[in-house]
Design an enzyme around this catalytic site. Structure first.
Site, PDB file in Angstrom:
ATOM      1  N   GLU A 199     100.575 -39.842 -43.871  1.00 46.61           N
ATOM      2  CA  GLU A 199     101.884 -39.373 -44.357  1.00 46.61           C
ATOM      3  C   GLU A 199     103.011 -40.283 -43.865  1.00 46.61           C
ATOM      4  O   GLU A 199     103.956 -40.571 -44.602  1.00 46.61           O
ATOM      5  CB  GLU A 199     102.109 -37.924 -43.929  1.00 46.61           C
ATOM      6  CG  GLU A 199     101.164 -36.963 -44.672  1.00 46.61           C
ATOM      7  CD  GLU A 199     101.310 -35.513 -44.229  1.00 46.61           C
ATOM      8  OE1 GLU A 199     101.888 -34.723 -45.002  1.00 46.61           O
ATOM      9  OE2 GLU A 199     100.869 -35.178 -43.124  1.00 46.61           O
ATOM     10  N   GLU A 211      93.896 -32.024 -43.931  1.00 45.70           N
ATOM     11  CA  GLU A 211      94.512 -30.836 -43.318  1.00 45.70           C
ATOM     12  C   GLU A 211      93.902 -29.508 -43.747  1.00 45.70           C
ATOM     13  O   GLU A 211      93.886 -28.540 -42.982  1.00 45.70           O
ATOM     14  CB  GLU A 211      96.021 -30.798 -43.634  1.00 45.70           C
ATOM     15  CG  GLU A 211      96.854 -31.753 -42.810  1.00 45.70           C
ATOM     16  CD  GLU A 211      96.917 -33.164 -43.388  1.00 45.70           C
ATOM     17  OE1 GLU A 211      97.748 -33.946 -42.938  1.00 45.70           O
ATOM     18  OE2 GLU A 211      96.130 -33.487 -44.299  1.00 45.70           O
TER      19      GLU A 211
END
EC number: 4.2.1.17
Length: 721
Positions: free
Chosen positions: A116, A136
């Protein structure tokens, strides 16, 4: 560069500031790293001698993502403010909207929060074979640093949802083809190319691209909605009981409909809700519980080093023996497979070959590696090859006399350092080793079927097993990619003993008039891959009958005696082995419920005669789950009480990996604590008043329920481990 934890910045003569994340081993984004990044980016932004910025990671790794310990702290304290503010403050404002061009120099891995951060940079330069992904969802949350918005904009919606939903990582090579990586360069050129790239953007030679503002890969709204519809169907299929998959799709959709920034805001809000969900608590618990299994008091903390296991002998080439041999070969260990006659030996060697072939055909293994593995295998009909083995694993049928005879023979032939292990699933190891003089070398190595695929290895120690032997077997377990859990010696050990009431609760329900196919379907809806009856078919009912007798001797007073299995076998149904059990098994098609088995069920109901007033009972799905799984919890309580496991979380890991108990429920003890010991105790008490001793709550459960304690809280007294 400094090896200590922190973030450094070095500004070169070319005007490029190199910001380096340093938190070995994977540069995880712990709170001090995040505040360090904020400080360095602010600093770089304000300095006049900085024209452009490169972000990289120390030690050949970019970043493995957000520090999961923070989740654990949030769950322990219930304080969500422990989650640092990253998505807007750092990623959007300081990085992506920075006036100075920013390039990520990626090698090794960029996973989760690491990827990210890289996606918020204005370009990504990567070394070959780096791993990129957003895993995640496996922890019950969604990407929280803008990943739900930037990945679809960089690789396209279909690929992004596939990567996020299945937690699939890709290589930097594939990333380059998809446009996630702008340039692929040799590791030695990574920093020079990244610096040059950053300067080229600063000088207007290359465009400054903000990922969040891109729409060229999203397609039209109707195309996007079609992709999301398919993704929702996939989520229903792969994660029927988990909230994070659907929540993630909603967040992605928000960004497509209302723009990236709106999506980032929604992502942050949903992320915080999910962190506190039962699913995230359970999955984070299993993550840490699995790590904790490698700590064994008086074994791993006394300065011993594991000895190398160069050559291992496996006795018995049946389903288990050939599976164990396969697992060993895959980790480069030489294996001798011994059988009693040439015909059985050929069959065993063929099974190993078939296991390897099936891994190749499923793309899990290259042809080359399969050939190498097979070359390490040797068949034997006598003990001549056993003179230099480091370990023997006995995997013959569950027959006490046979096992005792084998252990006496191998003790005489094998070298004095050789570990003598048994793959028994039920027999007391002290009985197996009764006739030997090497009780300190005897240990249980209980694999789960199929042994080359299932990841649990129960290491069973007796009072006499030496610490060195346990440590060696733990190291071997890790080498063959198993998760070793050390347990004490009792009938059934930790997993099979905890779950022996599972089948019995199911049999009781059927004898009370409940449809057996409904029972299976309710249990699979709860999250187990197979219901108790299909599981019985798979294991083989002959084994079920043999094991039941062993359990009846020890735990007979709390067993429900049902004639159903015997009647089933008598009617020629042995399970999947002969194509018929409760279900019909035909090659190439899914098991089909066999309605003609109902006459066998009727006969069993007549014999047990426990239906109240001769009429079937009426139960809800919730009651079915409770009548099958609460007795399992009750037995887990006895396992904890007797100190068969070192800690409750070991039993959670063992139930997830050995029985496929759903990981998103955190394992059997964690789930029971979520439901509440008091509720379970009261339900079992009521059930035992109606249906007898099978449901009678254990003393441990009663004490915990009365004192308002969790089942997983450690006992004050010492365990017998």
């Amino acid at each position: 560069m400094a090896k200590k934890i922190g973030v450094t910045m070095e500004v070169g003569n070319d005007g490029v500031a190199v910001i380096t994340i340093s938190n070995p081993p994977v540069n995880s984004l712990a709170s001090p790293i995040i505040s360090g990044l904020k400080e360095k980016f602010q600093d770089a932004d304000q300095r006049n001698d900085v024209k452009a910025i490169v972000l990289t990671g120390n030690g050949g790794r970019f970043s493995g993502g957000f520090d999961i310990n923070v989740f654990q702290q949030v769950h322990k304290t219930g304080d969500i403010s422990l989650m640092p503010e990253v998505s807007i403050d750092l990623v959007s404002n300081l990085m992506e909207d920075s006036r100075k061009p920013l390039v990520a120099a990626v090698e090794g891995l960029a996973l989760g929060g690491g990827l990210e951060l890289a996606m918020a940079c204005h370009a990504r330069v990567a070394a070959p074979k780096a791993q990129l992904g957003l895993p995640e969802l496996t922890l019950g949350v969604i990407p929280g640093f803008g990943g739900t918005q930037r990945l679809p904009r960089l690789v396209g919606l279909a690929k992004a949802t596939d990567m996020i939903l299945l937690s699939k990582s890709i290589s930097s090579e594939e990333g380059h083809m998809l446009g996630l990586v702008d340039a692929l360069v040799p590791p030695g050129d990574l920093l020079t190319t990244s610096r040059k790239w950053a300067l080229d953007i600063a000088l207007g030679r290359k465009p400054l691209l903000r990922s969040l503002h891109r729409t060229d890969k999203i397609g039209s709204l109707s195309e996007a909605r079609a992709v999301l519809k398919n993704t929702r169907q996939l989520a229903k299929k792969i994660a029927p009981n988990m909230p994070q998959h659907h929540a993630c799709i909603d967040v992605i959709e928000e960004g497509i409909v209302h723009g990236g920034y709106s999506g980032v805001l929604k992502e942050a809000e949903v992320f915080k809700q999910l962190v506190m969900s039962d699913t995230a608590k359970a999955l984070v618990h299993v993550f840490f519980a699995q790590r904790a299994t490698s700590k064994v008091p008086n074994v791993t903390d006394v300065g011993l080093k594991p000895r190398p296991m160069k050559k291992v002998a496996v006795i018995g080439g049946g389903l288990m023996g050939s599976g164990i041999a396969t697992a060993l070969l895959l980790s480069n260990t030489r294996v001798v497979l011994k059988e009693i006659n040439p015909e059985y030996l050929q069959k065993g060697l063929k099974s190993v070959e078939a296991n390897l072939k099936s891994l190749v055909s499923r793309g899990k293994l290259t042809q080359d590696k399969a050939g190498k593995a097979l070359s390490l295998l040797k068949g034997a009909l006598d003990y001549a090859e056993f003179k230099d083995v480091d370990m023997v694993i006995e995997a013959v049928i569950e027959n006490i006399e046979l096992k005792q005879k084998i252990f006496k023979e191998i003790e005489e032939i094998c070298p004095p350092h050789c570990i003598l292990a048994s793959n028994t699933s039920t027999i007391d190891l002290n009985v197996i080793g009764e006739k030997t003089n090497s009780k300190d070398r005897i240990v249980g190595a209980h694999f789960f079927s199929p042994a080359h695929i299932m990841t649990l290895l129960e290491i069973v120690r007796t009072e006499n097993t030496s610490a060195q032997v346990i440590l060696d077997l733990m190291a071997l377990g890790k080498a063959i990619k198993k998760v070793p859990v050390v347990v004490g010696n009792c009938i059934g050990f930790a997993v099979n003993r905890t779950f022996f009431p599972y089948t019995q609760g199911a049999h009781m329900l059927v004898n009370l008039g409940v449809d057996l196919f409904r029972v299976d379907s309710v249990i699979t809806s709860f999250g187990l891959p197979l219901g108790p009856f299909q599981l019985g078919d798979l294991a083989g009912h002959g084994i079920g009958m043999a094991v039941k007798e062993i359990y009846a001797k020890v735990y007979g007073d709390r067993m429900f005696q049902s004639p159903l299995t015997e009647l089933l076998v008598k009617s020629g149904r042995n399970g999947k082995i002969n194509g018929r059990g409760y279900y019909i098994y035909e090659k190439g098609s899914k098991p089909k419920p066999d309605s003609s088995v109902l006459s066998v069920v009727e006969e069993s109901r007549k014999l047990t005669n426990i239906m109240p007033g001769g009429k079937p009972i009426s139960v809800t799905d919730k009651e079915i789950v409770e009548m099958i799984l609460f007795p399992v919890v009750n037995e887990a309580c006895r396992v904890l009480d007797e100190g068969v496991v070192i800690r409750a979380s070991d039993l959670d890991v063992a139930s997830v990996l050995g029985m496929s108990f759903p990981s998103y429920r955190g394992g059997i003890v964690f789930w029971a604590d979520t439901v509440g010991p008091k509720y379970i105790y009261e339900r079992l008490k009521r059930l035992s008043e109606t249906y007898g001793g099978f449901f009678k709550p254990s003393r441990y459960l009663e004490e915990r329920a009365m004192n308002g304690m969790l089942l997983s809280e450690p006992k004050a007294s010492r365990s017998r481990m």
